[in-house]
Design a protein around this motif. Sequence first.
Motif, PDB file in Angstrom:
ATOM      1  N   ASP A 157     -15.919  -4.040 -54.026  1.00  0.00           N
ATOM      2  CA  ASP A 157     -14.532  -4.092 -53.487  1.00  0.00           C
ATOM      3  C   ASP A 157     -13.816  -3.048 -53.738  1.00  0.00           C
ATOM      4  OD1 ASP A 157     -14.126  -4.841 -56.018  1.00  0.00           O
ATOM      5  OD2 ASP A 157     -13.192  -6.628 -55.837  1.00  0.00           O
ATOM      6  N   SER A 158     -14.133  -2.037 -54.201  1.00  0.00           N
ATOM      7  CA  SER A 158     -13.304  -0.989 -54.651  1.00  0.00           C
ATOM      8  C   SER A 158     -13.999   0.442 -53.736  1.00  0.00           C
ATOM      9  CB  SER A 158     -13.356  -0.517 -56.213  1.00  0.00           C
ATOM     10  OG  SER A 158     -12.581   0.595 -56.568  1.00  0.00           O
ATOM     11  N   ILE A 159     -13.222   1.191 -53.170  1.00  0.00           N
ATOM     12  CA  ILE A 159     -13.719   2.367 -52.364  1.00  0.00           C
ATOM     13  C   ILE A 159     -12.960   3.548 -52.809  1.00  0.00           C
ATOM     14  CG2 ILE A 159     -13.843   2.993 -49.854  1.00  0.00           C
ATOM     15  CD1 ILE A 159     -15.161   0.513 -50.352  1.00  0.00           C
ATOM     16  N   TYR A 160     -13.762   4.488 -52.846  1.00  0.00           N
ATOM     17  CA  TYR A 160     -13.290   5.906 -53.039  1.00  0.00           C
ATOM     18  C   TYR A 160     -13.752   6.914 -51.766  1.00  0.00           C
ATOM     19  CZ  TYR A 160     -11.466   9.924 -55.925  1.00  0.00           C
ATOM     20  OH  TYR A 160     -10.850  10.790 -56.452  1.00  0.00           O
ATOM     21  N   MET A 175     -19.639   7.960 -62.043  1.00  0.00           N
ATOM     22  CA  MET A 175     -19.321   6.713 -62.359  1.00  0.00           C
ATOM     23  C   MET A 175     -20.399   5.914 -63.143  1.00  0.00           C
ATOM     24  SD  MET A 175     -17.623   5.183 -58.888  1.00  0.00           S
ATOM     25  CE  MET A 175     -15.997   5.660 -58.165  1.00  0.00           C
ATOM     26  N   ALA A 176     -21.711   6.181 -62.682  1.00  0.00           N
ATOM     27  CA  ALA A 176     -22.646   5.455 -63.541  1.00  0.00           C
ATOM     28  C   ALA A 176     -22.838   5.899 -64.958  1.00  0.00           C
ATOM     29  CB  ALA A 176     -23.971   5.777 -62.848  1.00  0.00           C
ATOM     30  N   ARG A 338     -14.886  -3.215 -59.288  1.00  0.00           N
ATOM     31  CA  ARG A 338     -13.690  -2.656 -59.671  1.00  0.00           C
ATOM     32  C   ARG A 338     -13.869  -2.421 -61.221  1.00  0.00           C
ATOM     33  NH1 ARG A 338      -9.349  -1.429 -57.420  1.00  0.00           N
ATOM     34  NH2 ARG A 338     -10.023  -2.634 -55.657  1.00  0.00           N
ATOM     35  N   GLU A 339     -14.737  -3.119 -62.006  1.00  0.00           N
ATOM     36  CA  GLU A 339     -14.983  -2.758 -63.234  1.00  0.00           C
ATOM     37  C   GLU A 339     -15.594  -1.339 -63.428  1.00  0.00           C
ATOM     38  OE1 GLU A 339     -17.292  -4.497 -67.324  1.00  0.00           O
ATOM     39  OE2 GLU A 339     -17.813  -5.289 -65.161  1.00  0.00           O
ATOM     40  N   THR A 343     -13.581   3.050 -64.734  1.00  0.00           N
ATOM     41  CA  THR A 343     -13.806   4.220 -65.431  1.00  0.00           C
ATOM     42  C   THR A 343     -13.349   5.347 -65.180  1.00  0.00           C
ATOM     43  OG1 THR A 343     -15.987   4.586 -64.167  1.00  0.00           O
ATOM     44  CG2 THR A 343     -16.182   3.121 -66.047  1.00  0.00           C
ATOM     45  N   LEU A 344     -12.918   5.931 -64.053  1.00  0.00           N
ATOM     46  CA  LEU A 344     -12.339   7.063 -63.666  1.00  0.00           C
ATOM     47  C   LEU A 344     -11.132   6.988 -64.223  1.00  0.00           C
ATOM     48  CD1 LEU A 344     -13.602   7.516 -59.885  1.00  0.00           C
ATOM     49  CD2 LEU A 344     -14.403   8.611 -61.906  1.00  0.00           C
ATOM     50  N   GLN A 345     -10.401   6.183 -64.515  1.00  0.00           N
ATOM     51  CA  GLN A 345      -9.062   5.783 -64.977  1.00  0.00           C
ATOM     52  C   GLN A 345      -8.797   6.789 -66.626  1.00  0.00           C
ATOM     53  OE1 GLN A 345      -8.329   1.788 -64.562  1.00  0.00           O
ATOM     54  NE2 GLN A 345      -6.412   2.248 -63.467  1.00  0.00           N
TER      55      GLN A 345
END
Length: 479
Positions: A157-160, A175-176, A338-339, A343-345
């Motif tokens: 449910d999280s799109i970039y 991300m991985a 979302r989890e 991590t990009l934050q």
Amino acid sequence: MQTAGPSGLRAVATRALRVASNLRVFSASSSSSVPDELPQMKLPDFDYTPRPYNGPSKDQVMETRKQFLSPGIFHYYERPVMIVEGKQQYLYDETGRRYLDAFGGIVTVSVGHSHPKLVKAVNEQNELIQHTTTIYLNDQVAYFAKELAEKLPPHLDSIYFVNSGSEANDLAILMARLYTGNYDVIALRNCYHGMSLGTMGLTAHATWKYPVAQGFGIHHALNPDPYRGRFGNDGEAYAEDVKDMLETATSGRVAAFFAEPIQGVGGAVVLADGYLKRTYEHIRNHGGVCIADEVQAGFGRTGTHYWGFETHGVSPDIVTMAKGIGNGLPLAAVATTREIASTLQKRIHFNTYGGNPVSAAAGRAVLKIIDEEGMQENCRVIGDYLLGRFAGLQEKHDVIGHCRGKGLMLGMELVKDRGTKEPAGAETKKVFEDMKDMGVLIGKGGLHGNVFRIKPPMCWTMADAEFMCDAMDHALSRL
């Protein structure tokens, strides 16, 4: 070989032999650059007249291209085609000659060239604002993300948004690695995931890999290819190779497993039955996440499902997509949980053009058109018909070694000998050129360049499918 089923096989195979009745000889006005002995079927009727072309000649364009474009950029065909207009599943050259598009701009034109609904959406957004970034709010990018997420499993449910498949795959690896705290990535031999420095290392074709430092932490497992692979269609056996690699070639902890549900550039290879499900288990047991590269297989192209991974009965942790998502506009995306996305934050991450409102408007239109016009089901119906016709062609032409695929993501592999499976590169090139001269623009791929890639716009009709198969039958008969 995946086929349309035995009940319809004989009927469609018989149709493959009925080429002669559809042939006609070129008129003098249209045969100047085509061998005199080469006939052509009559293209299906299409009620559209292209605009007159008043630009530079093809020779002038070629010369300008040679002078100013990078010499590393190649073109198809000994006598290149210059495309100046497109409408639905057809392309037009500078003379107004019509071609059937069987490759969709390298699997990028999903809903058809210049689809009126998409053109309207793009033009309307262009008149409002062409560019803003995600540092400001804009309705197009927010609601496109919502509508795209609704097409995916609920946990994704999280799109970039980014611009290309290479960018999407680079971001998925990042991300991985951030999420798992691990570095190693398992990919497949014969895969293609892009041409950035990072994704070049992920790709496993020598023809696409420059001799530069690349691929740190990437391990390539045996390709679960039912036709050429070591274990045939035994998905469990190939998955055991991944398990062995995890236990011997890595620390035992990995960041990710990366795979296309159907390999695109590699020649429309459908992975062995049961492979992804078992491999996903091994990867997760060793701390990794599972990434599905849907750049080519996604958005209903397989016919039976909206996403290629669904045909394998698996649910990935990250999905990358591009090409058909924007019908030719620069648009791509990474979908994840979302989890994982959070991590990009840890640092600042930004993409200037990701979520561009014009591209987002196009993407939203693509999603609506696929649903409203039943294009996924059309892919299933036309794809089943094509596989049946291919079976008939394979019975007639010994040079056809294997036909495969799902929906409108199909491949036909040519070989010199069915026993040795020696690639028939020269024969593929000859048929490829002849089909162009007969009015069909088809794709070509595979490590040895001996696989026809049939991945047209998803608005193809049955008449288009019949036309292409008849053209292919005649071209193969000329070998």
